[in-house]
Design an enzyme around this catalytic site. Structure first.
Site, PDB file in Angstrom:
ATOM      1  N   HIS A 102      48.104 -10.310  31.623  1.00 30.03           N
ATOM      2  CA  HIS A 102      47.721 -11.629  31.112  1.00 30.03           C
ATOM      3  C   HIS A 102      46.837 -11.468  29.886  1.00 30.03           C
ATOM      4  O   HIS A 102      46.446 -10.354  29.544  1.00 30.03           O
ATOM      5  CB  HIS A 102      46.987 -12.455  32.187  1.00 30.03           C
ATOM      6  CG  HIS A 102      45.658 -11.872  32.598  1.00 30.03           C
ATOM      7  ND1 HIS A 102      45.521 -11.021  33.675  1.00 30.03           N
ATOM      8  CD2 HIS A 102      44.418 -11.998  32.073  1.00 30.03           C
ATOM      9  CE1 HIS A 102      44.244 -10.666  33.788  1.00 30.03           C
ATOM     10  NE2 HIS A 102      43.546 -11.241  32.829  1.00 30.03           N
TER      11      HIS A 102
ATOM     12  N   HIS B  52      35.334 -10.653  39.284  1.00 31.05           N
ATOM     13  CA  HIS B  52      35.278 -12.031  38.810  1.00 31.05           C
ATOM     14  C   HIS B  52      35.191 -12.966  40.021  1.00 31.05           C
ATOM     15  O   HIS B  52      35.858 -12.723  41.030  1.00 31.05           O
ATOM     16  CB  HIS B  52      36.570 -12.414  38.073  1.00 31.05           C
ATOM     17  CG  HIS B  52      36.804 -11.684  36.794  1.00 31.05           C
ATOM     18  ND1 HIS B  52      35.892 -11.645  35.765  1.00 31.05           N
ATOM     19  CD2 HIS B  52      37.878 -10.983  36.359  1.00 31.05           C
ATOM     20  CE1 HIS B  52      36.396 -10.961  34.755  1.00 31.05           C
ATOM     21  NE2 HIS B  52      37.600 -10.527  35.093  1.00 31.05           N
TER      22      HIS B  52
ATOM     23  N   TYR C  25      35.906  -4.642  31.583  1.00 36.76           N
ATOM     24  CA  TYR C  25      36.212  -4.980  30.188  1.00 36.76           C
ATOM     25  C   TYR C  25      35.776  -3.810  29.322  1.00 36.76           C
ATOM     26  O   TYR C  25      34.662  -3.282  29.495  1.00 36.76           O
ATOM     27  CB  TYR C  25      35.433  -6.210  29.735  1.00 36.76           C
ATOM     28  CG  TYR C  25      35.908  -7.539  30.264  1.00 36.76           C
ATOM     29  CD1 TYR C  25      37.246  -7.795  30.562  1.00 36.76           C
ATOM     30  CD2 TYR C  25      34.995  -8.575  30.440  1.00 36.76           C
ATOM     31  CE1 TYR C  25      37.652  -9.031  31.022  1.00 36.76           C
ATOM     32  CE2 TYR C  25      35.396  -9.815  30.901  1.00 36.76           C
ATOM     33  CZ  TYR C  25      36.726 -10.034  31.189  1.00 36.76           C
ATOM     34  OH  TYR C  25      37.117 -11.265  31.640  1.00 36.76           O
TER      35      TYR C  25
ATOM     36  N   GLU D 267      41.231  -5.228  29.380  1.00 36.34           N
ATOM     37  CA  GLU D 267      40.738  -5.278  30.751  1.00 36.34           C
ATOM     38  C   GLU D 267      41.668  -4.454  31.627  1.00 36.34           C
ATOM     39  O   GLU D 267      42.891  -4.480  31.425  1.00 36.34           O
ATOM     40  CB  GLU D 267      40.736  -6.741  31.248  1.00 36.34           C
ATOM     41  CG  GLU D 267      40.341  -6.884  32.723  1.00 36.34           C
ATOM     42  CD  GLU D 267      40.405  -8.340  33.222  1.00 36.34           C
ATOM     43  OE1 GLU D 267      41.361  -9.055  32.862  1.00 36.34           O
ATOM     44  OE2 GLU D 267      39.513  -8.740  33.979  1.00 36.34           O
TER      45      GLU D 267
ATOM     46  N   HIS E  55      40.693 -10.965  25.523  1.00 33.18           N
ATOM     47  CA  HIS E  55      41.207  -9.689  26.044  1.00 33.18           C
ATOM     48  C   HIS E  55      42.665  -9.785  26.451  1.00 33.18           C
ATOM     49  O   HIS E  55      43.179 -10.857  26.751  1.00 33.18           O
ATOM     50  CB  HIS E  55      40.367  -9.178  27.219  1.00 33.18           C
ATOM     51  CG  HIS E  55      40.448 -10.006  28.468  1.00 33.18           C
ATOM     52  ND1 HIS E  55      39.537 -10.982  28.783  1.00 33.18           N
ATOM     53  CD2 HIS E  55      41.324  -9.997  29.498  1.00 33.18           C
ATOM     54  CE1 HIS E  55      39.835 -11.527  29.950  1.00 33.18           C
ATOM     55  NE2 HIS E  55      40.930 -10.962  30.411  1.00 33.18           N
TER      56      HIS E  55
END
Ligand SMILES: [Fe+2]
Length: 308
Positions: free
Chosen positions: A153, A247, A256, A266, A215
């Site tokens: 993603h 997260h 990160y 990431e 990212h």
């Protein structure tokens, strides 16, 4: 499966400042496989378990960032229908001819309200994961570096995240999984959207400048693999932004870090599986620290400020 015709994030073209240094980093540290180079000098990579020819393309430029982010769609028919749907929605589209990117069919390109260039495509040549399609082994021992499973993603920054979110919802059938609300309890600071059963396929944060990349993310199989990734980053003196941590949003375990050009990447694992009957999750801005970095419970300076 809550598939919408858009299958998944398929490719990201990143700008790098020094190609050979970057090829070393993406091959030996991140552990992607180089799959080709084209006439214009772009270098193509895939993660080990991806079956299509490429998912990361590097282009040498004088500033870092992301040129475009592409989604693979189910068929050429879906591609044609989504091109029509974009035009009906008032979005100008452009056709990139088959072969303009190596081993990739025709692409439909458009600009989102946040200024980011996105693409849809139906065809990219299948090269497999090296294990074959008949009675395969469990994994490929020919792996270097961190060696993620796939490109997963991206998080983008821009002004009109409402416009970009609505376009993906209304034209492509993406659904919102989580949001962060500003003090007025109405305005989104961030939105996380999915076209699959993942907690997010694309995320966006409201930001004063358009067309920015926060990212591009790569999936690992386990928390142990995330810790191993952190070890490999230290062995190679990679600049780590934060982590390993978790997260609150999506519940993924994360690191990160920066490529040699300053593009944030990431590596992560986990996160929940999403189904369309699940309720949307909301985070108030007062909890944004815990939402982004669950253990630190506060944002670091770089999270909101450093983008490419
Ligand atoms: Fe992410």
């Amino acid at each position: 499966m809550p598939m919408t015709g858009v299958l998944r994030p398929g490719h990201a073209q990143l700008r790098v400042l020094d190609m050979e240094e970057s090829v070393h980093f993406y091959t030996n540290v991140l552990g992607l496989k180089e799959t080709g180079r084209d006439k214009s000098g772009r270098v193509y990579f895939k993660a080990w378990d991806e079956r299509d020819h490429n998912s990361v393309i590097l282009r040498q430029a004088d500033r870092a960032g992301m040129d475009f982010f592409g989604f693979k769609v189910e068929s050429k028919e879906v591609l044609e229908n989504l091109d029509k749907a974009l035009k009906a929605y008032g979005v100008t589209t452009e056709r990139m001819p088959a072969g303009e990117m190596m081993e990739t069919g025709e692409r439909v390109r458009f600009k989102a309200p946040t200024g980011h260039t996105f693409e849809l495509y139906a065809e990219k040549n299948h090269v497999g994961n090296g294990l074959g399609d008949f009675a395969p082994e469990a994994w490929n021992p020919d792996q270097k570096g961190i060696s993620p499973v796939r490109m997963d993603h991206a998080l983008i920054y821009g002004k009109d995240i409402d416009g970009t979110r609505k376009l993906f919802e209304e034209v492509f059938g993406f659904r919102v999984t989580e949001r962060v609300k500003l003090e007025d309890k109405t305005t989104d600071l961030a939105a996380f959207i999915t076209c699959s059963t993942k907690a997010h396929d694309l995320a966006m944060v409201r930001h004063g400048e358009d067309d920015k990349l926060h990212h591009v993310s790569f999936r690992l199989d386990s928390w142990e693999q995330v810790l191993r990734a952190a070890d490999i980053m230290t062995m190679n003196r990679v600049s780590i932004d934060i982590g390993p941590t978790r997260h609150g949003i999506t519940r993924g375990a994360t690191i990160y870090f920066f490529d040699p050009s300053g593009n944030r990447l990431e590596t992560f694992c986990g996160g929940y599986e999403w189904y369309p009957d699940m309720h949307e999750i909301t985070w108030p801005v007062e909890e944004v620290g815990r939402a982004i970095f669950y253990h630190d419970r506060k944002l670091n300076e770089a999270f909101l400020a450093v983008v490419t």
